[in-house]
Design an enzyme around this catalytic site. Structure first.
Site, PDB file in Angstrom:
ATOM      1  N   TYR A 100       0.789  -1.325   0.047  1.00 29.20           N
ATOM      2  CA  TYR A 100       0.154   0.108   0.114  1.00 29.20           C
ATOM      3  C   TYR A 100       0.954   1.076  -0.092  1.00 29.20           C
ATOM      4  O   TYR A 100       0.447   2.199  -0.759  1.00 29.20           O
ATOM      5  CB  TYR A 100      -0.940  -0.206   1.260  1.00 29.20           C
ATOM      6  N   HIS A 128     -15.053   2.174  -1.457  1.00 26.83           N
ATOM      7  CA  HIS A 128     -14.066   1.304  -0.913  1.00 26.83           C
ATOM      8  C   HIS A 128     -12.784   1.975  -0.154  1.00 26.83           C
ATOM      9  O   HIS A 128     -11.760   1.232   0.008  1.00 26.83           O
ATOM     10  CB  HIS A 128     -13.323   0.421  -2.092  1.00 26.83           C
ATOM     11  N   CYS A 162      -4.513   4.232  22.315  1.00 30.75           N
ATOM     12  CA  CYS A 162      -4.439   4.405  21.042  1.00 30.75           C
ATOM     13  C   CYS A 162      -4.824   5.774  20.514  1.00 30.75           C
ATOM     14  O   CYS A 162      -5.927   6.132  20.115  1.00 30.75           O
ATOM     15  CB  CYS A 162      -5.344   3.268  20.282  1.00 30.75           C
ATOM     16  N   ASN A 177     -16.016   1.193 -21.670  1.00 34.01           N
ATOM     17  CA  ASN A 177     -14.889   0.230 -21.221  1.00 34.01           C
ATOM     18  C   ASN A 177     -14.376  -0.327 -22.851  1.00 34.01           C
ATOM     19  O   ASN A 177     -14.968  -0.768 -23.503  1.00 34.01           O
ATOM     20  CB  ASN A 177     -15.427  -0.919 -20.322  1.00 34.01           C
TER      21      ASN A 177
HETATM   22  C1  BJW Z   1     -10.568   0.841 -18.869  1.00 31.49           C
HETATM   23  C2  BJW Z   1      -9.602   1.586 -19.282  1.00 31.49           C
HETATM   24  C3  BJW Z   1      -9.767   2.789 -19.650  1.00 31.49           C
HETATM   25  C4  BJW Z   1      -8.642  -0.437 -18.521  1.00 31.49           C
HETATM   26  N1  BJW Z   1     -10.771   3.498 -19.615  1.00 31.49           N
HETATM   27  N2  BJW Z   1     -11.834   1.573 -18.940  1.00 31.49           N
HETATM   28  C5  BJW Z   1     -22.168 -11.368  -4.505  1.00 31.49           C
HETATM   29  C6  BJW Z   1     -21.797 -12.484  -5.236  1.00 31.49           C
HETATM   30  C7  BJW Z   1     -20.551 -12.931  -5.283  1.00 31.49           C
HETATM   31  C8  BJW Z   1     -19.417 -12.346  -4.226  1.00 31.49           C
HETATM   32  C9  BJW Z   1     -19.911 -11.379  -3.483  1.00 31.49           C
HETATM   33  C10 BJW Z   1     -21.245 -11.217  -3.486  1.00 31.49           C
HETATM   34  N3  BJW Z   1     -21.440 -10.208  -2.435  1.00 31.49           N
HETATM   35  C11 BJW Z   1     -20.129 -10.043  -1.823  1.00 31.49           C
HETATM   36  C12 BJW Z   1     -19.400 -10.810  -2.369  1.00 31.49           C
HETATM   37  C13 BJW Z   1     -18.316 -10.900  -1.884  1.00 31.49           C
HETATM   38  C14 BJW Z   1     -16.931  -9.983  -2.487  1.00 31.49           C
HETATM   39  C15 BJW Z   1     -16.874 -10.136  -3.780  1.00 31.49           C
HETATM   40  O1  BJW Z   1     -17.530  -9.200  -4.502  1.00 31.49           O
HETATM   41  N4  BJW Z   1     -16.371 -10.947  -4.514  1.00 31.49           N
HETATM   42  C16 BJW Z   1     -16.317 -11.206  -5.858  1.00 31.49           C
HETATM   43  C17 BJW Z   1     -14.904 -10.948  -6.488  1.00 31.49           C
HETATM   44  C18 BJW Z   1     -16.535 -12.407  -6.290  1.00 31.49           C
HETATM   45  N5  BJW Z   1     -17.293  -8.761  -1.722  1.00 31.49           N
HETATM   46  C19 BJW Z   1     -16.908  -8.164  -0.883  1.00 31.49           C
HETATM   47  O2  BJW Z   1     -16.405  -9.000   0.191  1.00 31.49           O
HETATM   48  C20 BJW Z   1     -17.131  -6.774  -0.407  1.00 31.49           C
HETATM   49  N6  BJW Z   1     -17.690  -6.779   1.027  1.00 31.49           N
HETATM   50  C21 BJW Z   1     -19.068  -7.183   1.448  1.00 31.49           C
HETATM   51  O3  BJW Z   1     -19.667  -7.787   0.610  1.00 31.49           O
HETATM   52  O4  BJW Z   1     -19.300  -7.152   2.546  1.00 31.49           O
HETATM   53  C22 BJW Z   1     -20.551  -7.716   3.060  1.00 31.49           C
HETATM   54  C23 BJW Z   1     -20.050  -8.742   3.849  1.00 31.49           C
HETATM   55  C24 BJW Z   1     -19.063  -8.977   4.635  1.00 31.49           C
HETATM   56  C25 BJW Z   1     -18.846 -10.136   5.496  1.00 31.49           C
HETATM   57  C26 BJW Z   1     -19.703 -10.966   5.450  1.00 31.49           C
HETATM   58  C27 BJW Z   1     -20.706 -10.771   4.509  1.00 31.49           C
HETATM   59  C28 BJW Z   1     -20.922  -9.907   3.891  1.00 31.49           C
HETATM   60  C29 BJW Z   1     -15.908  -6.111  -0.383  1.00 31.49           C
HETATM   61  C30 BJW Z   1     -15.253  -5.538  -1.511  1.00 31.49           C
HETATM   62  C31 BJW Z   1     -14.148  -4.945  -1.391  1.00 31.49           C
HETATM   63  C32 BJW Z   1     -13.173  -4.924  -2.683  1.00 31.49           C
HETATM   64  N7  BJW Z   1     -11.914  -4.026  -2.324  1.00 31.49           N
HETATM   65  C33 BJW Z   1     -11.048  -4.092  -3.430  1.00 31.49           C
HETATM   66  C34 BJW Z   1      -9.842  -3.595  -2.791  1.00 31.49           C
HETATM   67  C35 BJW Z   1      -9.645  -2.380  -2.270  1.00 31.49           C
HETATM   68  C36 BJW Z   1      -8.537  -1.746  -1.523  1.00 31.49           C
HETATM   69  C37 BJW Z   1      -7.211  -1.750  -2.637  1.00 31.49           C
HETATM   70  O5  BJW Z   1      -7.229  -0.615  -3.523  1.00 31.49           O
HETATM   71  O6  BJW Z   1      -6.442  -2.356  -2.434  1.00 31.49           O
HETATM   72  O7  BJW Z   1     -11.541  -2.827  -4.294  1.00 31.49           O
HETATM   73  S1  BJW Z   1     -10.905  -5.398  -4.606  1.00 31.49           S
HETATM   74  C38 BJW Z   1     -10.675  -4.380  -5.972  1.00 31.49           C
HETATM   75  O8  BJW Z   1     -11.770  -4.586  -6.945  1.00 31.49           O
HETATM   76  C39 BJW Z   1     -10.620  -2.916  -5.193  1.00 31.49           C
HETATM   77  C40 BJW Z   1     -11.786  -2.218  -6.498  1.00 31.49           C
HETATM   78  O9  BJW Z   1     -12.356  -1.231  -6.258  1.00 31.49           O
HETATM   79  C41 BJW Z   1     -12.663  -3.343  -7.102  1.00 31.49           C
HETATM   80  C42 BJW Z   1     -13.463  -3.377  -8.308  1.00 31.49           C
HETATM   81  O10 BJW Z   1     -12.246  -3.543  -9.268  1.00 31.49           O
HETATM   82  P1  BJW Z   1     -12.262  -2.728 -10.740  1.00 31.49           P
HETATM   83  O11 BJW Z   1     -12.355  -1.203 -10.352  1.00 31.49           O
HETATM   84  O12 BJW Z   1     -13.573  -3.260 -11.576  1.00 31.49           O
HETATM   85  O13 BJW Z   1     -11.128  -3.036 -11.514  1.00 31.49           O
HETATM   86  P2  BJW Z   1     -10.719  -4.121 -12.384  1.00 31.49           P
HETATM   87  O14 BJW Z   1      -9.272  -4.281 -12.557  1.00 31.49           O
HETATM   88  O15 BJW Z   1     -11.465  -5.482 -12.133  1.00 31.49           O
HETATM   89  O16 BJW Z   1     -11.459  -3.580 -13.965  1.00 31.49           O
HETATM   90  C43 BJW Z   1     -10.730  -2.614 -14.478  1.00 31.49           C
HETATM   91  C44 BJW Z   1     -11.611  -2.300 -15.815  1.00 31.49           C
HETATM   92  O17 BJW Z   1     -11.188  -1.301 -16.353  1.00 31.49           O
HETATM   93  C45 BJW Z   1     -11.606  -3.546 -16.901  1.00 31.49           C
HETATM   94  O18 BJW Z   1     -12.677  -4.052 -17.214  1.00 31.49           O
HETATM   95  C46 BJW Z   1     -10.644  -2.762 -17.928  1.00 31.49           C
HETATM   96  O19 BJW Z   1     -11.102  -3.178 -19.106  1.00 31.49           O
HETATM   97  C47 BJW Z   1     -10.993  -1.475 -17.764  1.00 31.49           C
HETATM   98  N8  BJW Z   1     -10.396  -0.405 -18.368  1.00 31.49           N
HETATM   99  N9  BJW Z   1      -8.240   0.667 -19.070  1.00 31.49           N
HETATM  100  C48 BJW Z   1     -11.770   2.614 -19.277  1.00 31.49           C
HETATM  101  N10 BJW Z   1      -8.597   3.446 -20.010  1.00 31.49           N
END
Ligand code: BJW
Length: 241
Positions: free
Chosen positions: A65, A118, A134, A213
């Site tokens: 980070y 997030h 703390c 996208n």
């Molecule tokens: C371009 C481009 C250009 C390239 N122009 N585009 C329902 C179903 C299944 C699973 C779950 C569900 N509900 C919850 C879950 C579990 C889980 C989850 O979603 N898992 C799936 C992966 C399967 N979710 C969670 O755990 C969440 N919490 C939760 O649900 O709590 C409730 C709960 C808690 C406890 C018990 C029970 C319930 C929390 C999710 C937290 C996500 N955190 C992260 C890390 C943040 C910290 C860090 O930065 O390190 O967030 S993960 C990561 O993914 C980050 C992002 O915000 C997030 C999304 O990613 P994003 O932004 O879509 O990026 P990419 O890389 O995937 O895509 C980039 C895109 O850009 C691509 O499409 C390219 O083509 C495009 N692109 N250049 C436009 N120039």
């Protein structure tokens, strides 16, 4: 296609924009899942973006980070971030901006009211519930920082897998989705919930959905239009009104 979407934007009473990592790609911030350059092309999310990973390897995760913070400090908002901020000031009350990004680039572009689902890369917080000892004064240097009295660690103030999103942010996002008639989904793979679920809700409620996208995404199936262009190229054209 962009002409039609521009017309939809002009007609929309309330517009929601949901952004993901691709929004900042043209600023030089890596996405997560892109196969070659993504942050997770070398490490799996479970190794870095969970509380378990941090407890098991606090220095490794802290350093990851810290390196991302340093990288983001060296870049700036791109033309897409700026187009959104300018649209917001030209059309007060018509746009709600929701981001999954933790890089702060929307805020730095002038979108002060961005709903950050997030968390924030630039902030940290206590890992365990803070004791009386703390306090800001008790934080001692280290990787990670820690309380010099009880050893409680500071952790990045981001939302890891398995953690709840900030309740106020999620609620504000859900309220905006309830009242929107158009949603732009920019630069997200749409695989992470509950953020992706906001798009499904908007679609189910009858709002138009536009995915911006260069690549196909999981959310294309509910889109009324997909614009296959990079965000920093597309948004300035779409948001001229
Ligand atoms: C371009 C481009 C250009 C390239 N122009 N585009 C329902 C179903 C299944 C699973 C779950 C569900 N509900 C919850 C879950 C579990 C889980 C989850 O979603 N898992 C799936 C992966 C399967 N979710 C969670 O755990 C969440 N919490 C939760 O649900 O709590 C409730 C709960 C808690 C406890 C018990 C029970 C319930 C929390 C999710 C937290 C996500 N955190 C992260 C890390 C943040 C910290 C860090 O930065 O390190 O967030 S993960 C990561 O993914 C980050 C992002 O915000 C997030 C999304 O990613 P994003 O932004 O879509 O990026 P990419 O890389 O995937 O895509 C980039 C895109 O850009 C691509 O499409 C390219 O083509 C495009 N692109 N250049 C436009 N120039």
């Amino acid at each position: 296609m962009t002409g039609l979407v521009r017309q939809w934007i002009a007609e929309a009473k309330h517009l929601v924009v949901l952004t993901g990592a691709g929004m900042s790609a043209e600023s030089g911030v890596p996405t997560f899942r892109d196969a070659m350059t993504g942050l997770w092309s070398q490490f799996s999310p479970e190794e870095l973006a969970t509380e378990q990973a941090f407890r098991a390897h606090p220095q490794r995760v802290w350093d990851w980070y810290a390196s991302r913070r340093e990288a983001v400090a060296l870049v700036g908002p791109n033309a897409g971030h700026i187009a959104l901020a300018e649209f917001h000031s030209r059309h007060p009350g018509r746009l709600t901006l929701i981001t999954q990004n933790v890089d702060g680039l929307h805020q730095r572009a002038g979108s002060a009211h961005t709903i950050a689902l997030h968390g924030a890369l630039g902030e940290d917080r206590w890992l365990d519930a803070p004791l009386g000892c703390c306090t800001p004064d008790s934080i001692e240097p280290g990787r990670p920082l820690r309380c010099k009295v009880c050893g409680n660690l500071r952790r990045p103030a981001v939302v890891w897998f398995g953690e709840h999103l900030p309740a106020a942010a999620l609620e504000a996002a859900e309220v905006a989705v309830q009242r929107c008639d158009l949603m732009l989904v920019v630069g997200t793979s749409g695989v992470v919930y509950p953020a992706a679920g906001l798009v499904l809700s908007a679609h189910q409620r009858g709002a138009r959905v536009v995915v911006i996208n260069p690549e196909p995404t999981d959310l294309d199936r509910v889109a009324d239009a997909c614009v296959r262009e990079p965000a920093a190229v597309c948004l300035p054209k779409l948001l001229q009104t």
